[in-house]
Design a protein around this motif. Structure first.
Motif: not given
Length: 366
Positions: A173-177, A196-203, A242-248
């Motif tokens: 469950t949750g975000r794999p990264a 958060v961004a580092l987890q996305a790039y490395a994943y 925390a979930d990786g979304r950029a807001l706005p």
């Protein structure tokens, strides 16, 4: 009698005087100078008669027969040749003869000199072996860019070894990264990249290592693009959640051809960028709608391909860079991939510099 010509008159014969003693004259036979010998006590009248007397032909020495001297013959030949060369036929023929003579001389010299030179053996000490050179594959030619200090994916910006570098972590469950959270915290401390961004790039790097091993894309390249495009999801006052979304949501300026921007009319009817006139770049990695519709990915497993989610956007960027069988450790492939993302040299140089910086800063982080 007639003397050989046709004449109308004939000369009368003289009467012979009778001898004084009354004896009739005895006619003497007529002597042919060419056939009869001379009378005794007389000499031949001419050299022809002398030759006839000896019974042979008359022989005249050559020097007397040809009284022209050799020098006169040479001078005459030269004058005749010069006169001939001034005529139209001579002006055409003489150069051709001269050229033919030169060709004949050259051919003769080549037939004599060249075989002698080729056939001459050389001393054994002059024949040296060629130095051996390691056979390596040459890197493709890259476009000349200023101040190159290295190349992402090669010697300097190799990135940091990731935990479990052979498989991409997948959580129930949750975000794999999130499985890379500990590593991301350590690297974030030395690079300034949000965890958060580092987890996305490395994943994204780990996923591509499984699905497209030949590409060999490093997370440092994805992080450099994320920095140049949106400062890792912080452009226009946005913040990564925390979930990786950029807001706005991050939306670029309309691509109307102004201010150095490309001109791209609306392609998605405003569904993604909410602009029905022109297209706009979207999310932390700044995809235009047509490219996202082609290459968009769902990296967090929520069933939605969202360009505003850095997990999805980072993996989609990796897929785009690896298109066409590129190997990101080859200089030509790396530069070609970045320029296909944005065909501006300043942009490619900025991405290179940032990837090189991230690689050096994170080299010793474990």
């Amino acid at each position: 009698m007639v003397d050989g010509e046709r004449r109308a008159t004939a000369r009368p014969l003289r009467r012979a005087a009778p001898p004084e003693d009354g004896t009739p004259p005895v006619p003497r036979p007529r002597r042919d100078r060419d056939t009869l010998p001379p009378e005794p006590g007389s000499e031949p009248a001419t050299k022809v008669e002398a030759a006839a007397e000896s019974g042979g032909r008359r022989r005249i020495p050559f020097a007397r027969a040809v009284r022209t001297r050799p020098r006169q013959i040479t001078v005459g030949a030269v004058r005749a040749t010069r006169a001939w060369s001034r005529r139209p036929g001579g002006r055409t023929t003489l150069p051709a003869l001269f050229l033919l003579a030169l060709v004949a001389v050259a051919a003769t010299a080549g037939a004599v000199i060249v075989p002698a030179a080729v056939g001459r053996p050389e001393p054994a000490t002059e024949a040296l072996p060629e130095p051996s050179v390691p056979q390596t594959a040459a890197a493709p030619v890259t476009p000349p860019l200023p101040e190159l200090t290295g190349l992402p994916g090669t010697a300097v910006p190799t990135g940091t070894p990731l935990p479990g570098a052979t498989t991409a972590p997948v959580l129930p469950t949750g975000r794999p990264a999130d499985a890379l959270a500990g590593w991301a915290q350590r690297v974030s401390a030395v690079t300034g990249i949000p965890a958060v961004a580092l987890q996305a790039y490395a994943y994204a790097e780990l996923v591509l290592a499984q699905t497209n091993r030949a590409c060999q894309l490093s997370w440092t390249t994805l992080a450099a693009i994320g920095y140049v495009e949106s400062r890792h999801g912080a452009a226009n006052g946005a913040t990564l959640q925390a979930d990786g979304r950029a807001l706005p949501e991050i939306k670029g300026e309309p691509l109307d051809g102004k201010g150095g921007r490309s001109r791209i009319l609306d392609t998605d009817q405003g569904v993604l960028d909410e602009d029905r006139v022109y297209d706009r770049a979207l999310g932390p990695m700044q995809f235009i709608p047509t490219t996202w519709q082609e290459i968009g990915a769902d990296a967090d497993g929520d069933g939605v391909k969202n360009p505003h989610d850095i997990d999805d956007a980072a993996l989609a960027a990796g897929l785009y860079l690896c298109k066409g069988g590129r190997n990101m450790t080859i200089p030509g492939d790396w530069w070609g991939a970045i320029l296909s993302y944005n065909d501006v040299r300043r942009y490619a140089q900025a991405v290179f510099d940032k990837a090189d910086e991230y690689g050096r800063l994170s080299r010793n982080v474990r």
